[in-house]
Each structure stands twice: as C-alpha cells, then as structure tokens.
Design an enzyme around this catalytic site. Structure first.
Site, PDB file in Angstrom:
ATOM      1  N   PRO A   2       0.827  -1.202   0.000  1.00  0.00           N
ATOM      2  CA  PRO A   2       0.000   0.000   0.000  1.00  0.00           C
ATOM      3  C   PRO A   2       0.869   1.263   0.000  1.00  0.00           C
ATOM      4  CG  PRO A   2      -0.827  -1.597   1.583  1.00  0.00           C
ATOM      5  CD  PRO A   2       0.500  -2.104   1.110  1.00  0.00           C
ATOM      6  N   GLU A   3       0.560   2.188  -0.906  1.00  0.00           N
ATOM      7  CA  GLU A   3       1.287   3.444  -0.993  1.00  0.00           C
ATOM      8  C   GLU A   3       0.351   4.571  -0.568  1.00  0.00           C
ATOM      9  OE1 GLU A   3       3.412   3.827  -4.701  1.00  0.00           O
ATOM     10  OE2 GLU A   3       3.999   1.716  -4.703  1.00  0.00           O
ATOM     11  N   LYS A  57       2.765   7.389   4.805  1.00  0.00           N
ATOM     12  CA  LYS A  57       1.989   6.148   4.702  1.00  0.00           C
ATOM     13  C   LYS A  57       1.469   5.688   6.068  1.00  0.00           C
ATOM     14  CE  LYS A  57       4.773   4.621   0.758  1.00  0.00           C
ATOM     15  NZ  LYS A  57       5.655   3.550   0.229  1.00  0.00           N
ATOM     16  N   HIS A  90      -5.578 -14.309   9.048  1.00  0.00           N
ATOM     17  CA  HIS A  90      -4.655 -13.180   9.042  1.00  0.00           C
ATOM     18  C   HIS A  90      -5.263 -11.901   9.613  1.00  0.00           C
ATOM     19  CE1 HIS A  90      -1.915 -15.678   6.824  1.00  0.00           C
ATOM     20  NE2 HIS A  90      -2.786 -15.840   5.848  1.00  0.00           N
ATOM     21  N   ARG A 109       1.345 -10.926   5.730  1.00  0.00           N
ATOM     22  CA  ARG A 109       2.803 -10.990   5.883  1.00  0.00           C
ATOM     23  C   ARG A 109       3.294 -10.407   7.213  1.00  0.00           C
ATOM     24  NH1 ARG A 109       5.552  -9.223   0.270  1.00  0.00           N
ATOM     25  NH2 ARG A 109       7.340 -10.181   1.312  1.00  0.00           N
ATOM     26  N   LYS A 150      22.748  15.974  -6.832  1.00  0.00           N
ATOM     27  CA  LYS A 150      22.415  14.592  -6.488  1.00  0.00           C
ATOM     28  C   LYS A 150      22.715  13.663  -7.664  1.00  0.00           C
ATOM     29  CE  LYS A 150      20.793  15.896  -2.511  1.00  0.00           C
ATOM     30  NZ  LYS A 150      21.589  15.647  -1.282  1.00  0.00           N
ATOM     31  N   ARG A 259      14.156  -2.468  -6.359  1.00  0.00           N
ATOM     32  CA  ARG A 259      12.760  -2.357  -6.789  1.00  0.00           C
ATOM     33  C   ARG A 259      12.688  -2.389  -8.316  1.00  0.00           C
ATOM     34  NH1 ARG A 259       9.292  -0.019  -2.953  1.00  0.00           N
ATOM     35  NH2 ARG A 259      10.064  -0.513  -0.869  1.00  0.00           N
TER      36      ARG A 259
END
Length: 269
Positions: A2-3, A57, A90, A109, A150, A259
């Site tokens: 989830p973002e 988040k 769960h 998880r 950067k 990622r």
C-alpha cells in the site's frame, strides 16, 4: 505494498465509522507484527476517537490521551465490519466500537505496525519526513533546489521519504513516465522545467489514484472490502514487454534500489 493513495483511501473509508465514536476495547489476536503491538493499545478502554489523519503512509488515529499510529506494511488492509464477524487467519487486530462496528486489521505478511505515541511531535517514526506531495509545501522550486548535485537515479531519489513522502514504487514509475523523464537519469540533471513538470504529474497521478480507490495488485482492499481500480489506469507499471500506450515501443524494466522500475525507452529521456 500500500502506498499513499491506498492509505488515504483507507483513511477516508474508516473515518466516518471512527470519528465521534468510542473504542470500547482492542482485541489483538497476534501482537507480533513488524514491531510488537504497543501495550497502550492492548489496554485501550472507552477511548473517544477525535480524528483520523494521514502522514506519509501512516494512519494517525487521535484519541483523548494519545495517538494510534498504523502502518499497513507490505500486505495490510483495514475493513469496517459488524462487531461479531468471525475473524480469519490473518485478521490480527480489531478496534471494537460503541456503534456495533469493528475496525479490523488484516495482514498476511505481518510487516505492518500498530504503535502508540503520546504526542506526534515525539514519535520517532514520524521524524525526518519530507513534505506531503499533495500539499503546497511540495512545489517545483523545492524539488529543483533539493536535487542540486544529487547523483542518485531520479526514480530512487523521489522514493526517498526525506525528499517527499508517499511516492512509492508504482507511482514513481507512473509519474516519471507521465513527465517523460527516464528513471536512470541522475536527480541532479533535472532542470527547472523538469522539476515543474514532475511535481505537477506526481500530484495528478496520486490524486487520480485516490479518486479511483487506489491500486489493487494483490493484497490491498478498500475499507468496504472492494478493490482499488487505478490498476486499470497504469501506463507502465507491471507491463514489461507490452506495447507503450503512447508510442508502441515495448515497456522495459530495470532495478533501482532492489525495486522493479518500468519505463518506455522512447517516451522517457
């Protein structure tokens, strides 16, 4: 995972069932999440809920004597159910409300967290977070100045919560595609126009996803148990080898910080 849009969707879904109501007690069936469920949550009793907010988040549930901080982790979700709904394997945490409803936390998880803090200002998990992407504090000149010098790849850099919060893997890939910026470019290579476009599309992509109820790829569900529908809007994420919807070039994938990143070689430079 989830973002920001999924967390904001959860906040909007659960708020009407919590704010103005009282938590009678918390039922914790498994306290062994990413960190153990805080003792203060285990002992909750007759606590009015004053507000439900979001920072990055994290969901922030304001009570009379402190705050519950919820992080959904990799696979967590929150649902509103009738109080006596039978828990499944769960389903780890319930907040039982005086309305006859229960806020149920499901996390296959167990990478999520239920923490307590007396004050948001003293919470270690909220310290050092960057600006909220949908707020005025996230603007083009801020991003441009922060990127000076950067060398980190722009995809990885905009996923850093110290730079801007809540732009996770899905929305970083989608935003860079919408901005026409190749994910391998060094963050410091952004010019002022790049920064202006990128800030604008990050806001647009996140807002559209919130309006669609988030992105359901595997575990995320809205508070009513329905999936999010933004997956239907994805232009590059999860589409490796499929034709770009703009130019027809096959979508490619690469790794940034362990990622998967999805991009179009022709549309993004």
């Amino acid at each position: 995972m989830p973002e920001l849009p999924e967390v904001e969707t959860s906040r909007r879904g659960i708020s009407p069932y919590l704010v103005g109501h009282t938590i009678l007690y918390a039922e914790v069936r498994n306290a062994r999440l990413r960190w153990p469920v805080s003792a203060e949550i285990l002992s909750l009793s007759d606590e009015p809920v004053l507000s439900v907010r979001r920072r990055a988040k994290y969901l922030l549930i304001e009570l009379t004597h402190g705050w519950i901080i919820v992080h959904l982790g990799m696979s967590g979700s929150l649902r509103i159910l009738p109080e006596y709904s039978e828990p499944e394997k769960h389903d780890h945490v319930d907040l039982v409300m005086d309305s006859g409803k229960v806020l149920r936390y499901t996390d296959p998880r167990r990478f999520g967290a239920w923490l307590w803090t007396d004050s948001l200002e003293t919470s270690s998990v909220l310290a050092h977070l960057g600006p909220e992407p949908l707020e005025a504090e996230f603007f083009a000149d801020y991003l441009y100045q922060a990127s000076r010098g950067k060398k980190t790849a722009i995809k990885q850099w905009i996923m850093d919560n110290k730079v801007v919060v809540g732009v996770g893997n899905i929305y970083a890939s989608e935003s860079l595609f919408a901005a026409g910026i190749h994910p391998d470019r060094a963050a410091g290579s952004l010019n002022e126009n790049d920064a202006d476009v990128l800030v604008r599309v990050i806001k647009q992509v996140l807002q559209l996803s919130i309006e669609q109820g988030g992105t359901t790829l595997r575990d995320f569900l809205q508070s009513d148990g329905k999936p999010g529908y933004f997956a239907q809007e994805l232009r590059v994420y999860g589409r490796n080898g499929e034709p770009c919807r703009t130019c027809g070039t096959p979508i490619e994938t690469a790794k940034h910080g362990q990622r998967s990143t999805f991009f179009c070689r022709r549309c993004q430079v």
